[in-house]
Design an enzyme around this catalytic site. Structure first.
Site, PDB file in Angstrom:
ATOM      1  N   ASP A  33      -0.443   4.344   0.806  1.00 45.78           N
ATOM      2  CA  ASP A  33      -0.910   5.364   1.763  1.00 45.78           C
ATOM      3  C   ASP A  33      -0.196   5.151   3.094  1.00 45.78           C
ATOM      4  O   ASP A  33       0.444   4.120   3.314  1.00 45.78           O
ATOM      5  CB  ASP A  33      -2.431   5.286   1.955  1.00 45.78           C
ATOM      6  CG  ASP A  33      -2.885   3.954   2.557  1.00 45.78           C
ATOM      7  OD1 ASP A  33      -2.323   2.896   2.166  1.00 45.78           O
ATOM      8  OD2 ASP A  33      -3.783   3.957   3.414  1.00 45.78           O
ATOM      9  N   ASP A  46       4.292  -6.419   4.180  1.00 48.96           N
ATOM     10  CA  ASP A  46       3.667  -5.322   4.922  1.00 48.96           C
ATOM     11  C   ASP A  46       3.574  -5.674   6.401  1.00 48.96           C
ATOM     12  O   ASP A  46       2.624  -5.322   7.074  1.00 48.96           O
ATOM     13  CB  ASP A  46       2.270  -5.031   4.333  1.00 48.96           C
ATOM     14  CG  ASP A  46       1.615  -3.807   4.952  1.00 48.96           C
ATOM     15  OD1 ASP A  46       2.338  -2.949   5.493  1.00 48.96           O
ATOM     16  OD2 ASP A  46       0.371  -3.722   4.905  1.00 48.96           O
ATOM     17  N   HIS A  60       0.822  -1.213   0.000  1.00 51.20           N
ATOM     18  CA  HIS A  60       0.000   0.000   0.000  1.00 51.20           C
ATOM     19  C   HIS A  60       0.851   1.255   0.000  1.00 51.20           C
ATOM     20  O   HIS A  60       1.926   1.290   0.599  1.00 51.20           O
ATOM     21  CB  HIS A  60      -0.984   0.008   1.168  1.00 51.20           C
ATOM     22  CG  HIS A  60      -0.364   0.001   2.531  1.00 51.20           C
ATOM     23  ND1 HIS A  60      -0.088   1.161   3.219  1.00 51.20           N
ATOM     24  CD2 HIS A  60       0.030  -1.023   3.342  1.00 51.20           C
ATOM     25  CE1 HIS A  60       0.433   0.861   4.406  1.00 51.20           C
ATOM     26  NE2 HIS A  60       0.516  -0.463   4.511  1.00 51.20           N
ATOM     27  N   GLU A  63      -5.108   1.365   2.590  1.00 50.84           N
ATOM     28  CA  GLU A  63      -4.920   0.287   3.555  1.00 50.84           C
ATOM     29  C   GLU A  63      -5.066   0.772   4.982  1.00 50.84           C
ATOM     30  O   GLU A  63      -5.644   0.085   5.829  1.00 50.84           O
ATOM     31  CB  GLU A  63      -3.539  -0.362   3.365  1.00 50.84           C
ATOM     32  CG  GLU A  63      -3.407  -1.734   4.026  1.00 50.84           C
ATOM     33  CD  GLU A  63      -3.001  -1.668   5.493  1.00 50.84           C
ATOM     34  OE1 GLU A  63      -3.172  -2.674   6.194  1.00 50.84           O
ATOM     35  OE2 GLU A  63      -2.531  -0.603   5.971  1.00 50.84           O
ATOM     36  N   ASP A 100       6.316   1.313   6.474  1.00 54.88           N
ATOM     37  CA  ASP A 100       4.904   0.933   6.310  1.00 54.88           C
ATOM     38  C   ASP A 100       4.238   1.858   5.305  1.00 54.88           C
ATOM     39  O   ASP A 100       3.650   2.837   5.671  1.00 54.88           O
ATOM     40  CB  ASP A 100       4.204   0.998   7.676  1.00 54.88           C
ATOM     41  CG  ASP A 100       2.748   0.546   7.608  1.00 54.88           C
ATOM     42  OD1 ASP A 100       2.380  -0.121   6.639  1.00 54.88           O
ATOM     43  OD2 ASP A 100       1.984   0.894   8.518  1.00 54.88           O
TER      44      ASP A 100
HETATM   45 ZN   LIG Z   1       1.008  -1.451   6.263  1.00 54.39          ZN
HETATM   46 ZN   LIG Z   2       0.014   0.445   8.631  1.00 58.70          ZN
END
Ligand SMILES: [Zn+2]
Ligand SMILES: [Zn+2]
Ligand SMILES: [Zn+2]
Ligand SMILES: [Zn+2]
Lengths: 475, 475
Positions: B100, B195, B98, B166, B132
């Site tokens: 975002d 992730d 992701h 996400e 992240d």
């Molecule tokens: Zn994540």
């Molecule tokens: Zn996260």
């Protein structure tokens, strides 16, 4: 009592003037809880001072310093001390009331503009402060005015104490009362407070008791920060689990307090006290209507009122530090503070209550086997208050009620507390009477607050008749 | 594997370029949870699309409609579907990530500007989204770029799915995956998601399980409006009393769930599963450090991790409708909603969990003799996920770990849920692997989020090596 007949007739024929005075007062939005309205509270204090001076009363505006509100340091509104009459041969009655009001916005759901006095088809005078407490405090001024126009001396000396912070903690008031107990208030014989309500809507009452309160914060602390329940759930002692368990051990769904010893000091119901409940103007249905549901614990008005007035209760108010918003959040709160309070009654003692609660909560926590830590403290303790309703102050008031309404008053108590009552009683050592003007459905702190026209007008008569009965009663 | 040696050397000597790519990405504050940043999320999607196109990948930006956020209806950021390589003789790997990020403000306590990538003395690349999940998703792009410069074909076809929601519920993602299972994703052989994080700070891991969740709202309703505890305390059944009692019956301070039957479906620990815990890079002290207190339930890392990963847990999150602010308020809340959730594990079933909880809560409420009413519902149920770590997807990943780090990976699970994992597994019917790049202390959702330079660089090698091992492994 020909004086009283003339007085009553004057009041009846000058209703519109008295309502006009109330109209002017309601139009000043003297909201004490919001710094943005502080000027209006001052303006209302000025209004009271001016009206009193016009009537020839002496007026002191006592500055009680500053407070911090909405992040700003602002001046507290003055406490107005006013004297009307200083004849040493007369009794001296101290009356108390407040000129500040609760907040109100039209969009909260008011049918009318909250800061306009609007009389509706049922002759209700709608407006913020109409019944709490501008109607009652102006009642005293109306009594003085009527007597002046009639050329009749007030039969007592009147000392008045009007504050502008009652709805926001009465800041500065207790200190002033205590400081002036042997000064300004030295010659006071009895105290009368008109700042509460009839029990129902039809019958006047004299109120002789209030419950006290002990407010507790129970903190449970574990992790150093909030955790994610996915990552940490199952591995740590969660403070919410401990707190919920402790709170669940305080009171049953039927309202029975589970703290050992808590009820030991509750005064026994005497036969004479018990009998006062039998004539009350109150039906259980009114209580159901007030709470808006069929979820009362008791079946009869007598039981319900006893549990409101003369038995202790324990309420869980909420939890600080946990998730409270709508929606879902998978947080494990790190530190939570449970809030609960006990309403106390004679002869319970706030310090003893705190002692019992603290001991019990700690003992129950020890049983949990949790590694979290707790602390509990009572942040606010106020004693219950009860007066002897056969004191001549009450006897005079009962005669006044009978004279104006042709009925014997209800003798009531209230479940909440009006801390100044106890301060007056303790600091001055004099009997205090609560003599309400409005009805039980006035909605003092709600939308559409009102004071019925008849309650205002008959209330003025009642306050005047009370002063005459005080003068006449054998002490 | 000479190709891999060249690839590793290339990665080592082009570190600054890869970090530069990450720097550009971190500088786009693609916060999905705040409407004010939505443009930045789109900008980040555009950045990804542009980078992918520069590398010769085909790119589709899938519009998944609108959402309501902060009271406005706004466009959801696109889900980027990208294909690199369509050779029918090669295996096809689907990677997900992701673009975002979580919100971040300097004043939250960051040591550096959150949306600047700043390398510190310990060679940590600090910045929101570094670990992240911008580091990992750019990792895949870096692998492609390195192979292109080296003139080496990727040994597999790569399908990429990068979303921009996400951190805010992955809106629109499940529907797209299900709709494209037999379409865009039809030829996928295995799935790899980078992730999550190493268990500790030293040893890489493969993650093969996640707990599920059932989130419950338990509402207790009494009066039609909030009441004053002075006036009504002792006369009504208080919803808070009932709710607190019910919540206290769900779980013990030691984390034992009290709902009968709830643990019946929990899979038995096999000897081989048990043995995987013995070699983990994890000490109980690390868990204490993570929670910041000495309030763990268990004494050993093995017990603690089992209760995080493979046993269910129940957490009480909070109460909606009660008093939650600092200070004191003497309210009797009229309607309160308790929020709790159960983290579930194989072979528990969300529907069965809801059934057991509902039945138990209703039975316990019936015992209270309260006139209030309750309702309980599960607002969100997600199944636990567990993969077979002896699938060739995992075997390939383990070989890659060994090759890059010269150590056998930890086999870990996680306590939380990454719902898309299960969606991919169920919709595509393929094995899913979680292959983390960052360390356990990266602080993904906290202040000072970081990705160690070595984790980024060795992580790029790991993702590349993984693709080669996938190509080589016998299926
Ligand atoms: Zn994540
Ligand atoms: Zn996260
Ligand atoms: Zn009042
Ligand atoms: Zn009030």
């Amino acid at each position: 009592a020909p004086h009283l007949q003339n007085f009553f007739a004057y009041v009846d024929s000058h209703q519109e003037e008295f309502i006009d005075r109330l109209r002017k007062a309601v139009e000043i939005p003297s909201v004490s809880g919001d710094a943005a309205y502080r000027n209006e509270v001052f303006r209302m204090g000025e209004f009271m001072a001016t009206e009193l001076k016009k009537l020839g009363a002496s007026v002191q505006k006592r500055d009680v310093g500053t407070q911090v509100l909405n992040g700003q340091t602002i001046q507290l509104p003055p406490i107005i001390l006013s004297t009307y009459g200083t004849d040493p041969t007369k009794k001296t009655v101290l009356v108390y009331g407040h000129y500040d009001v609760q907040p109100a916005l039209k969009e909260d759901g008011w049918n009318t503009e909250p800061f306009k006095l609007v009389e509706d088809a049922q002759h209700r005078l709608n407006g913020r402060g109409s019944t709490d407490d501008k109607g009652p405090i102006l009642g005293w001024l109306n009594v003085i005015e009527a007597h002046q126009y009639l050329g009749v001396d007030l039969p007592v000396n009147l000392k008045m104490c009007f504050e502008g912070m009652e709805e926001s903690g009465s800041e500065g008031l207790d200190e002033l009362i205590i400081a002036e107990a042997k000064g300004y208030f030295a010659d006071v014989d009895v105290v009368c407070i008109s700042d509460n309500y009839w029990l129902g809507t039809k019958k006047p009452c004299l109120t002789y008791g209030l419950r006290g309160i002990n407010y507790f914060l129970l903190e449970v602390k574990g992790p150093s920060r909030d955790l994610h329940s996915g990552v940490f759930g199952g591995t740590v002692h969660e403070p919410m689990t401990d707190l919920t368990l402790l709170l669940s051990k305080l009171v049953t769904p039927n309202g029975e307090i589970l703290i050992p010893g808590i009820s030991d000091d509750v005064a026994v119901v005497t036969a004479s006290e018990s009998s006062t409940y039998n004539t009350l103007d109150f039906e259980i249905g009114e209580l159901e209507e007030a709470v808006g549901s069929k979820t009362l614990i008791h079946d009869t008005a007598k039981e319900a009122l006893m549990h409101r007035w003369r038995y202790p209760s324990l309420s869980l108010h909420g939890i600080e530090g946990a998730f409270y918003a709508p929606g879902e959040k998978t947080v494990v709160p790190a530190k939570v503070i449970g809030k609960f309070s006990i309403r106390s009654v004679p002869d319970m003692d706030p310090e003893r209550i705190t002692e019992l609660v603290t001991h019990y909560v700690k003992a129950e926590f020890a049983k949990l086997g949790s590694k979290n830590t707790i602390s509990i403290r009572c942040t606010h303790g106020a004693k219950p208050w009860v007066a002897t309703p056969n004191h001549w102050n009450y006897v005079a008031a009962a005669k006044a009620v009978k004279y104006v309404f042709n009925v014997d008053p209800d003798y009531t108590r209230e479940g909440g507390s009006i801390p100044v009552t106890l301060t007056f009683q303790d600091a001055l050592g004099k009997n205090v009477l609560l003599l309400p003007m409005g009805r039980g459905d006035d909605g003092a702190h709600s939308i559409n607050e009102k004071l019925d026209r008849s309650n205002y007008i008959e209330g003025i008569k009642l306050l005047g008749a009370y002063l005459h009965e005080i003068a006449a009663v054998q002490t």
